[in-house]
Structure formats: structure tokens, C-alpha cells
Motif scaffolding. Structure first.
Motif, PDB file in Angstrom:
ATOM      1  N   ASN A  50       0.808  -1.220   0.000  1.00  0.00           N
ATOM      2  CA  ASN A  50       0.000   0.000   0.000  1.00  0.00           C
ATOM      3  C   ASN A  50       0.844   1.275   0.000  1.00  0.00           C
ATOM      4  O   ASN A  50       0.316   2.360  -0.180  1.00  0.00           O
ATOM      5  N   PHE A  70      -0.688   6.826   2.665  1.00  0.00           N
ATOM      6  CA  PHE A  70      -0.169   5.832   1.723  1.00  0.00           C
ATOM      7  C   PHE A  70      -0.001   6.504   0.371  1.00  0.00           C
ATOM      8  O   PHE A  70      -0.850   7.281  -0.054  1.00  0.00           O
ATOM      9  N   GLN A 111      -6.030  -4.208   7.145  1.00  0.00           N
ATOM     10  CA  GLN A 111      -7.040  -3.409   6.445  1.00  0.00           C
ATOM     11  C   GLN A 111      -8.018  -2.805   7.446  1.00  0.00           C
ATOM     12  O   GLN A 111      -8.387  -1.636   7.334  1.00  0.00           O
ATOM     13  N   LEU A 114      -6.250  -0.041   9.566  1.00  0.00           N
ATOM     14  CA  LEU A 114      -5.914   1.148   8.785  1.00  0.00           C
ATOM     15  C   LEU A 114      -7.109   1.726   8.047  1.00  0.00           C
ATOM     16  O   LEU A 114      -6.949   2.521   7.125  1.00  0.00           O
ATOM     17  N   LEU A 119      -6.353   3.707   1.905  1.00  0.00           N
ATOM     18  CA  LEU A 119      -5.549   2.603   1.394  1.00  0.00           C
ATOM     19  C   LEU A 119      -5.590   2.593  -0.128  1.00  0.00           C
ATOM     20  O   LEU A 119      -6.601   2.948  -0.735  1.00  0.00           O
TER      21      LEU A 119
END
Length: 149
Positions: A50, A70, A111, A114, A119
Motif C-alpha cells: 500500500n 499511503f 485493512q 488502517l 488505502l
């Protein structure tokens, strides 16, 4: 999660967060806890693909809230972590068909952790990007050597 790792996550220093996770992977490897190596390696691969960014801190708080957590140009597939994932899978006796599910167990944890950041890739997307490299190492049968007591 250690307090150091939690602080990196809170402060959007996601490159440091990934590196601290790598330290945890190495501790698990030295303890011959290959299930933990597998799980944490999947988490690390998800983060790395990512493209984690370290946001500068000012007085202990993120300085530039506008900078992306990211960034696609930072995306990478670290070969050493791919090797850790594949070797741990071989060491605990997984079959090739089980690798995707095991990868997604770790990737899904990241996932969810975050979810407040933008992402670039989902868990299944990161598997698609990593699977050929993982299979390449896994299919060689590489595994960790048993440590003598």
C-alpha cells in the motif's frame, strides 16, 4: 500490539509502523513461532504494497494532515518478507492452496486497523500482487531450519 507500534499508527508514521512489525516478525522467527511469522509477514506485505508514508511530527503530533498516509510511489514488495511468509508456510506444513487464506488473515487485520486512512489496495488486491513471488519461494520447498536445543 506494542505501545511503540500503536504510537506509530496513531501518528500516521506508517513506514515506522511497518518496520516495528518487522522486528516482531524477527522475534517470532527466533522463537520458532512460524505461525506468528506467517501472520505478521502477511500484515507487513499488505502495508508495504500500500506504500506507507511517514508523516512528519511537530510537538509529538502529525504536522501535515493533508499528506497521504499511503502513496503509490512508495508501494513495494519486499523480497525478504515474501521469503519469511513462504518459508513459514512450508515450515508449518501448509499446502499451496492454503496460502491465499492465510495471507488474507493477516492482510484483513491490517485493512481493518488502517480503515481510517486512504488505502491504495484491498486485502485481495495485495494477494494478487504478491502471490507469484510467494509461490516462487514456496514451490522451492524452502523452510526454516530447526534450531538445535
Amino acid at each position: 500490539m506494542t505501545s511503540e507500534i500503536a504510537a506509530y499508527l496513531k501518528n500516521r508514521q506508517l513506514g515506522h509502523y511497518a518496520n516495528a512489525l518487522l522486528v516482531e516478525i524477527e522475534k517470532a522467527r527466533k522463537a520458532a513461532d512460524y505461525r506468528a511469522v506467517l501472520f505478521k509477514s502477511a500484515r507487513h506485505l499488505f502495508i508495504s504494497l500500500n506504500g506507507p508514508n511517514n508523516v512528519a511530527l511537530s510537538n509529538g503530533k502529525p504536522f501535515d494532515a493533508m499528506e497521504a498516509a499511503f502513496q503509490s510511489q512508495r508501494s513495494m514488495l519486499p523480497p525478504g518478507v515474501v521469503s519469511l511468509f513462504a518459508k513459514s508456510a512450508n515450515s508449518i506444513g501448509l499446502e499451496r492452496g492454503q496460502l491465499r487464506a492465510e495471507f488474507l488473515l493477516g492482510a484483513d487485520v491490517e485493512q481493518a486497523a488502517l480503515k481510517d486512512y486512504s488505502l491504495i489496495y484491498s486485502s485481495p488486491d495485495t494477494w494478487e500482487k504478491a502471490k507469484d513471488a510467494i509461490f516462487s519461494v514456496f514451490d522451492k520447498g524452502s523452510r526454516f531450519r530447526r534450531l538445535s536445543q
